[in-house]
Design a protein around this motif. Structure first.
Motif, PDB file in Angstrom:
ATOM      1  N   ASP A 130      31.774  47.636  48.351  1.00  0.00           N
ATOM      2  CA  ASP A 130      31.963  49.110  48.891  1.00  0.00           C
ATOM      3  C   ASP A 130      32.912  49.040  50.369  1.00  0.00           C
ATOM      4  O   ASP A 130      33.531  49.886  50.318  1.00  0.00           O
ATOM      5  CB  ASP A 130      31.237  49.498  49.012  1.00  0.00           C
ATOM      6  N   HIS A 131      32.652  47.987  50.994  1.00  0.00           N
ATOM      7  CA  HIS A 131      33.232  47.957  52.435  1.00  0.00           C
ATOM      8  C   HIS A 131      34.105  46.347  52.485  1.00  0.00           C
ATOM      9  O   HIS A 131      34.458  46.432  54.110  1.00  0.00           O
ATOM     10  CB  HIS A 131      32.042  47.273  53.695  1.00  0.00           C
ATOM     11  N   GLY A 132      34.992  46.648  51.385  1.00  0.00           N
ATOM     12  CA  GLY A 132      35.973  46.093  51.318  1.00  0.00           C
ATOM     13  C   GLY A 132      35.736  44.496  50.980  1.00  0.00           C
ATOM     14  O   GLY A 132      36.945  43.851  51.077  1.00  0.00           O
ATOM     15  N   LYS A 133      34.990  44.033  51.216  1.00  0.00           N
ATOM     16  CA  LYS A 133      34.594  42.637  51.008  1.00  0.00           C
ATOM     17  C   LYS A 133      34.827  42.008  49.565  1.00  0.00           C
ATOM     18  O   LYS A 133      33.944  41.825  49.426  1.00  0.00           O
ATOM     19  CB  LYS A 133      33.456  41.963  51.783  1.00  0.00           C
ATOM     20  N   ILE A 134      35.915  42.252  47.961  1.00  0.00           N
ATOM     21  CA  ILE A 134      35.213  41.996  47.572  1.00  0.00           C
ATOM     22  C   ILE A 134      35.539  40.872  46.861  1.00  0.00           C
ATOM     23  O   ILE A 134      35.124  39.679  46.524  1.00  0.00           O
ATOM     24  CB  ILE A 134      36.542  42.963  46.360  1.00  0.00           C
ATOM     25  N   HIS A 135      36.717  40.182  47.616  1.00  0.00           N
ATOM     26  CA  HIS A 135      37.361  38.528  47.446  1.00  0.00           C
ATOM     27  C   HIS A 135      35.883  38.242  48.145  1.00  0.00           C
ATOM     28  O   HIS A 135      35.976  36.659  47.531  1.00  0.00           O
ATOM     29  CB  HIS A 135      38.682  38.880  48.329  1.00  0.00           C
ATOM     30  N   TRP A 136      35.971  38.442  49.355  1.00  0.00           N
ATOM     31  CA  TRP A 136      34.500  37.293  49.892  1.00  0.00           C
ATOM     32  C   TRP A 136      33.053  37.171  49.252  1.00  0.00           C
ATOM     33  O   TRP A 136      32.833  35.991  48.910  1.00  0.00           O
ATOM     34  CB  TRP A 136      34.223  38.050  51.164  1.00  0.00           C
ATOM     35  N   LEU A 170      37.258  29.324  40.262  1.00  0.00           N
ATOM     36  CA  LEU A 170      37.302  29.933  41.804  1.00  0.00           C
ATOM     37  C   LEU A 170      38.662  29.336  41.592  1.00  0.00           C
ATOM     38  O   LEU A 170      39.492  30.228  42.284  1.00  0.00           O
ATOM     39  CB  LEU A 170      36.239  28.680  42.096  1.00  0.00           C
ATOM     40  N   LEU A 171      39.230  28.361  41.088  1.00  0.00           N
ATOM     41  CA  LEU A 171      40.719  27.825  41.320  1.00  0.00           C
ATOM     42  C   LEU A 171      41.920  29.278  40.327  1.00  0.00           C
ATOM     43  O   LEU A 171      42.931  29.884  41.820  1.00  0.00           O
ATOM     44  CB  LEU A 171      41.229  26.570  40.587  1.00  0.00           C
ATOM     45  N   TRP A 179      45.868  33.425  40.993  1.00  0.00           N
ATOM     46  CA  TRP A 179      46.215  34.406  40.081  1.00  0.00           C
ATOM     47  C   TRP A 179      45.081  35.777  40.372  1.00  0.00           C
ATOM     48  O   TRP A 179      45.663  36.651  40.886  1.00  0.00           O
ATOM     49  CB  TRP A 179      46.254  34.037  39.022  1.00  0.00           C
ATOM     50  N   VAL A 180      44.076  35.653  40.591  1.00  0.00           N
ATOM     51  CA  VAL A 180      43.026  36.773  40.165  1.00  0.00           C
ATOM     52  C   VAL A 180      43.291  37.649  41.905  1.00  0.00           C
ATOM     53  O   VAL A 180      43.596  38.934  41.856  1.00  0.00           O
ATOM     54  CB  VAL A 180      41.392  36.499  40.388  1.00  0.00           C
ATOM     55  N   ARG A 181      43.063  37.046  43.276  1.00  0.00           N
ATOM     56  CA  ARG A 181      43.552  37.681  43.752  1.00  0.00           C
ATOM     57  C   ARG A 181      44.470  38.513  44.991  1.00  0.00           C
ATOM     58  O   ARG A 181      45.227  39.289  44.686  1.00  0.00           O
ATOM     59  CB  ARG A 181      42.622  37.111  45.223  1.00  0.00           C
ATOM     60  N   PRO A 182      46.052  37.652  44.079  1.00  0.00           N
ATOM     61  CA  PRO A 182      47.190  38.563  44.134  1.00  0.00           C
ATOM     62  C   PRO A 182      47.225  39.829  43.125  1.00  0.00           C
ATOM     63  O   PRO A 182      48.220  40.443  43.782  1.00  0.00           O
ATOM     64  CB  PRO A 182      48.045  37.533  44.590  1.00  0.00           C
ATOM     65  N   SER A 183      46.967  39.141  42.226  1.00  0.00           N
ATOM     66  CA  SER A 183      46.813  40.293  40.991  1.00  0.00           C
ATOM     67  C   SER A 183      46.520  41.432  41.484  1.00  0.00           C
ATOM     68  O   SER A 183      47.310  43.245  41.461  1.00  0.00           O
ATOM     69  CB  SER A 183      46.737  39.582  39.628  1.00  0.00           C
ATOM     70  N   TYR A 184      45.487  41.271  41.852  1.00  0.00           N
ATOM     71  CA  TYR A 184      44.575  43.032  42.214  1.00  0.00           C
ATOM     72  C   TYR A 184      44.953  42.898  43.571  1.00  0.00           C
ATOM     73  O   TYR A 184      45.154  45.002  43.071  1.00  0.00           O
ATOM     74  CB  TYR A 184      43.446  41.998  42.533  1.00  0.00           C
TER      75      TYR A 184
END
Length: 391
Positions: A265-271, A373-374, A379-384
């Motif tokens: 919720d504090h914006g650290k979804i990718h971390w 992880l790869l 793909w997941v991070r830029p798509s999100y």
């Protein structure tokens, strides 16, 4: 300016958690005792037990892709109530089923309605959780299934040993109907009538979340290996009481979910997602190579932490790219991805174990975490970031 956070633990969210807990508790009462009943009472060959048990998964996977479409098209609470009611009624089928085929039929139908129940229940929970506390709320909501998976087997073994299988089924039936009553207490507003969406791929699968689905399938494969073969693996490496693995795992999941949702919720979804994958990758590598009781149970705790941290983040990866009228499809895609990964894990672990041993299977599970992880980073991070919505 009012900076107070909206209330999470309101009446509706509490009832959502209670109903979801009771659904899973009632079902998981049968998981540790069904094989015993099939072999000891009905005299079914051990080789066929897996076929009987898997009929539930087949029913669930047959319904899940369509359940999101149904949840998005019809009123969610009545659909949840109907699906939960049929799921509860199907416990009565175990009281009269006395052959392999009839039990398979009961499990197939119950699995299908459990698939619809879980999708509609998850979607309603997402709707009643304030958007700014979605990660935290889904973390607590998901924790209910871990509590059910931990408590139900303990209760089931005691009841089965003292009174047998049918009294256990009656306990499950009562718990399920209490869950139906809990659904009735949810105050969920009627949705405004909207044009029925036409049949297309994106009504059954959330296309924007396909990269996340691939990453989630890969990380769910070793989870399927764990749930099906970890006790056997513990016996192979001479660990006393390997069944305690699930208690340590549940502790790891429970403690990690208390904080992971807030980080999301504090914006650290990718971390959070990356930390989860790295934790699982390292843990499965150790689990496959270090054969010692202490390492076995420490890995159980760390596997629980890895999945406990990652699940709320992954669910938000699906939900946050879906508009309100497609949240059912998002939830269905999320749950179907996990179920598919678990199924692949169960089948592949047995195949690998028969040729190279369970240690190799868990090594392959670690490799799946690396691939996940790869995929996430590529793909997941830029798509999100491209498709995410503000609410």
């Amino acid at each position: 300016m009012n900076t107070e956070k909206p209330i999470l633990w309101n009446r509706n969210f509490v009832q959502c958690c209670i109903s979801y807990f009771l659904m899973n508790f009632s079902f998981y009462l049968l998981m540790p005792t069904m094989p015993l009943y099939l072999v000891e009472v009905l005299g079914i060959d051990t080789a066929n037990v897996g076929i009987v048990l898997s009929s539930y998964t087949i029913g669930l996977l047959c319904v899940r892709p369509f359940s999101g479409f149904l949840v998005d098209c019809f009123s969610r609470k009545p659909l949840y109530l109907l699906a939960f009611f049929v799921f509860a009624v199907m416990f009565g089928g175990y009281l009269v089923a006395a052959t392999m085929l009839t039990i398979m039929a009961v499990r197939f139908v119950q699995g299908g309605f459990m698939g619809l129940t879980s999708v509609s229940g998850n979607t309603i929970a997402i709707d009643v959780i304030p958007s700014v506390r979605r990660g935290e709320g889904m973390g607590f909501y998901g924790l209910t299934i871990n509590l059910a998976m931990s408590l139900a087997p303990l209760v089931a073994v005691v009841i089965y040993d003292k009174w047998g299988f049918h009294p256990l089924v009656l306990v499950g039936l009562v718990a399920a109907f209490i869950g139906v009553g809990s659904v009735c207490l949810i105050r969920y507003p009627k949705r405004e009538k909207m044009p029925r969406p036409h049949f297309s791929l994106d009504r059954f699968i959330l296309v924007k979340a396909l990269p996340a689905a691939l990453a989630y399938i890969l990380v769910a494969i070793p989870y399927g290996m764990i749930t099906s073969f970890v006790v056997l693996y513990g016996k192979e490496i001479e660990v006393a009481n390997p069944g305690y693995f699930f208690i340590y795992m549940a502790v790891g999941v429970g403690t990690s979910r208390l904080i992971s949702g807030r980080l999301v919720d504090h914006g650290k979804i990718h971390w959070v997602s990356v930390c989860s994958s790295v934790c699982l990758l390292v843990t499965f590598a150790v689990f496959a190579t270090v054969h010692h009781p202490v390492a076995f149970f420490v890995c159980a705790l760390m596997i629980g932490i890895g999945y406990g941290v990652g699940v709320p983040a992954f669910q938000c990866l699906f939900v946050n790219v879906a508009p309100h009228n497609m949240r059912g499809t998002a939830t269905s895609t999320y749950l179907t991805s996990f179920d598919l990964g678990v199924g692949i894990g169960m089948l592949s672990a047995g195949f690998i174990a028969s040729h190279a041993g369970l240690a190799m299977a868990y090594g392959v599970g670690g490799g799946c975490c690396l691939l996940s992880l790869l995929v996430y980073l590529r793909w997941v991070r830029p798509s999100y970031e491209k498709y995410k919505l503000l609410v």
